[in-house]
Design a protein around this motif. Structure first.
Motif, mmCIF file in Angstrom:
data_model
loop_
_atom_site.group_PDB
_atom_site.id
_atom_site.type_symbol
_atom_site.label_atom_id
_atom_site.label_comp_id
_atom_site.label_asym_id
_atom_site.label_seq_id
_atom_site.Cartn_x
_atom_site.Cartn_y
_atom_site.Cartn_z
ATOM 1 N N SER A 23 14.755 -8.382 44.052
ATOM 2 C CA SER A 23 14.176 -7.967 45.333
ATOM 3 C C SER A 23 15.105 -8.237 46.513
ATOM 4 O O SER A 23 14.714 -8.050 47.665
ATOM 5 N N ASN A 24 16.334 -8.707 46.210
ATOM 6 C CA ASN A 24 17.293 -9.058 47.271
ATOM 7 C C ASN A 24 16.687 -10.048 48.268
ATOM 8 O O ASN A 24 16.862 -9.938 49.485
ATOM 9 N N ALA A 25 15.950 -11.012 47.730
ATOM 10 C CA ALA A 25 15.298 -12.019 48.574
ATOM 11 C C ALA A 25 16.338 -12.853 49.306
ATOM 12 O O ALA A 25 17.438 -13.095 48.809
ATOM 13 N N ARG A 26 15.971 -13.304 50.497
ATOM 14 C CA ARG A 26 16.876 -14.101 51.325
ATOM 15 C C ARG A 26 16.642 -15.597 51.161
ATOM 16 O O ARG A 26 17.391 -16.393 51.729
ATOM 17 N N SER A 27 15.601 -15.991 50.429
ATOM 18 C CA SER A 27 15.344 -17.419 50.246
ATOM 19 C C SER A 27 14.902 -17.714 48.822
ATOM 20 O O SER A 27 14.232 -16.886 48.171
ATOM 21 N N ILE A 28 15.290 -18.893 48.350
ATOM 22 C CA ILE A 28 14.851 -19.394 47.049
ATOM 23 C C ILE A 28 14.461 -20.855 47.231
ATOM 24 O O ILE A 28 15.216 -21.641 47.800
#
Length: 315
Positions: A23-28
C-alpha cells in the motif's frame, strides 16, 4: 522463547510489513513484538517515513537501512542498543530520533552528521557525557536527556541556536558552560534533580526563556541579581534548602507546592501555547504515530492473524 509464539510473532511482523509495502504506507509500527533482530523485510518499504520498533530487544541496525531514503522519524526506545547506532549517520534526512531506555553510555561523534535533526530523545540511557559534535545540530528544537549520569555539558551546545525545549533532569550537573547564554531560542529548561548550588548567570541572559525548573537541587539562597534579570521566567525551586520568605520577595519564584502541580502551572500560563513542548511528558508518551488510516490498516492486518500468544506458556 516458545517456538509457537515466535512463529506467530514473526508472521504478524511479516503481514504488517507486506501490507505496508503493497500500500506504499508511510509508517510502520512494530512496538513490543519481542524482536531480537531488525526485520530486513522493512528495507523493501521505500516510502517509509516513520518507523517505530520500540519495546523490543534489538541491539543493532543493518547497514542497508540507508536504503530507506524517505525515513525521517525513528523510534528505538526500550531496546538493547549498547552504543549509538553509527549507521544512522548515513540517514542525514532524519528529523526525529528516540533512543531512550537503551543501555548506551555515549552518543558518539557520529551524531554530528544528522544535520536535519529537530528532535532527539535519549532519556535513561546511562549517558555520562555528550559529544562535542552535538553542537552541529543547528536545527535541533527539542532535546531530552533525563535520568542519565551526565556531569558536564559541552561548550559546543551554544551552536544549537534553534533549541527551544531542553531537559537534563536527574543528572549530575552543577554548572553550565559559558556558551549556554547563546541558546537564545530556549523557552523551557529543566535542570531539576541535579547538583546546582546556584542559578548560573548564563541562564539569566536567555531572553526567550519562560520556564526554569531547578527543583531538588542544592540551592540555599535565591540570588537577587539573577532573579531580577528574569522577571518573565517562572522559576521552580521546590525541594531546595531555601528560606521560605524568598517566595514573597520574588513572585515568579515558586518554592512551595506539590511537584505534580508544575504541569498545571505551565499549561495555565498566558505565555505558554498548546504546542509548547508536549507539557514536558516523558519521551515514551510522545505520539510519533502515522495517520489514522495507516493505523487502521495495521489493525486490519492484525485482526486476520490469530493472537494465540496469551494461551502460550513460554518454555
Amino acid at each position: 522463547m516458545n517456538p509457537v509464539y515466535d512463529f506467530i510473532q514473526r508472521n504478524r511482523v511479516l503481514a504488517i510489513v507486506e501490507k505496508a509495502q503493497s500500500s506504499n504506507a508511510r509508517s510502520i509500527i512494530l512496538e513490543d513484538f519481542d524482536l531480537i533482530q531488525f526485520p530486513l523485510v522493512i528495507l523493501n518499504c521505500q516510502c517509509l517515513n516513520y518507523l517505530n520498533i520500540s519495546h523490543n530487544n534489538i541491539s543493532e541496525l543493518p547497514h542497508d537501512i540507508v536504503q530507506l531514503k524517505n525515513l525521517q522519524h525513528l523510534s528505538l526506545e526500550y531496546n538493547n542498543f549498547t552504543s549509538f547506532p553509527k549507521v544512522l549517520k548515513n540517514l542525514p534526512q532524519l528529523i526525529s530520533i528516540n533512543l531512550s531506555h537503551n543501555p548506551m553510555k555515549d552518543l558518539s561523534s557520529d551524531l554530528g552528521y544528522l544535520l536535519s535533526l529537530e528532535t532527539l530523545w535519549c532519556n535513561s540511557c546511562c549517558l555520562t557525557q555528550l559529544p562535542d559534535e552535538i553542537g552541529n545540530l543547528k536545527k535541533l528544537e527539542t532535546f531530552g536527556a533525563r535520568h542519565n549520569k551526565i556531569n558536564k555539558i559541552p561548550d559546543t551546545i551554544g551552536g544549537m541556536q534553534n533549541l527551544k525545549w531542553l531537559t537534563f533532569e536527574d543528572n549530575s550537573l552543577y554548572t553550565v558552560p559559558p556558551s549556554f547564554a547563546e541558546l537564545q531560542s530556549l523557552i523551557h529548561l529543566n535542570l531539576s534533580k541535579n547538583n546546582f548550588s546556584y542559578i548560573p548567570t548564563e541562564i539569566s541572559k536567555i531572553k526567550a526563556l519562560r520556564y526554569l525548573h531547578l527543583q531538588n537541587n542544592e540551592l540555599f539562597t535565591v540570588p537577587d541579581k539573577t532573579v531580577t534579570d528574569m522577571p518573565h521566567v517562572k522559576i521552580y525551586l521546590q525541594n531546595n534548602p531555601l528560606q521560605p520568605d524568598n517566595e514573597r520577595i520574588f513572585p515568579n519564584v515558586i518554592i512551595t507546592g506539590r511537584e505534580n502541580d508544575i504541569l498545571d502551572l505551565v499549561a495555565q500560563d498566558s505565555d505558554s501555547s498548546s504546542d509548547d513542548w508536549d507539557n514536558s511528558v516523558d519521551s515514551s508518551d510522545i505520539n510519533y504515530s502515522g495517520s489514522e488510516s495507516e493505523e487502521s490498516d495495521i489493525e486490519e492486518v492484525l485482526s486476520n492473524i490469530p493472537k494465540l500468544s496469551k494461551y502460550i506458556i513460554p518454555s
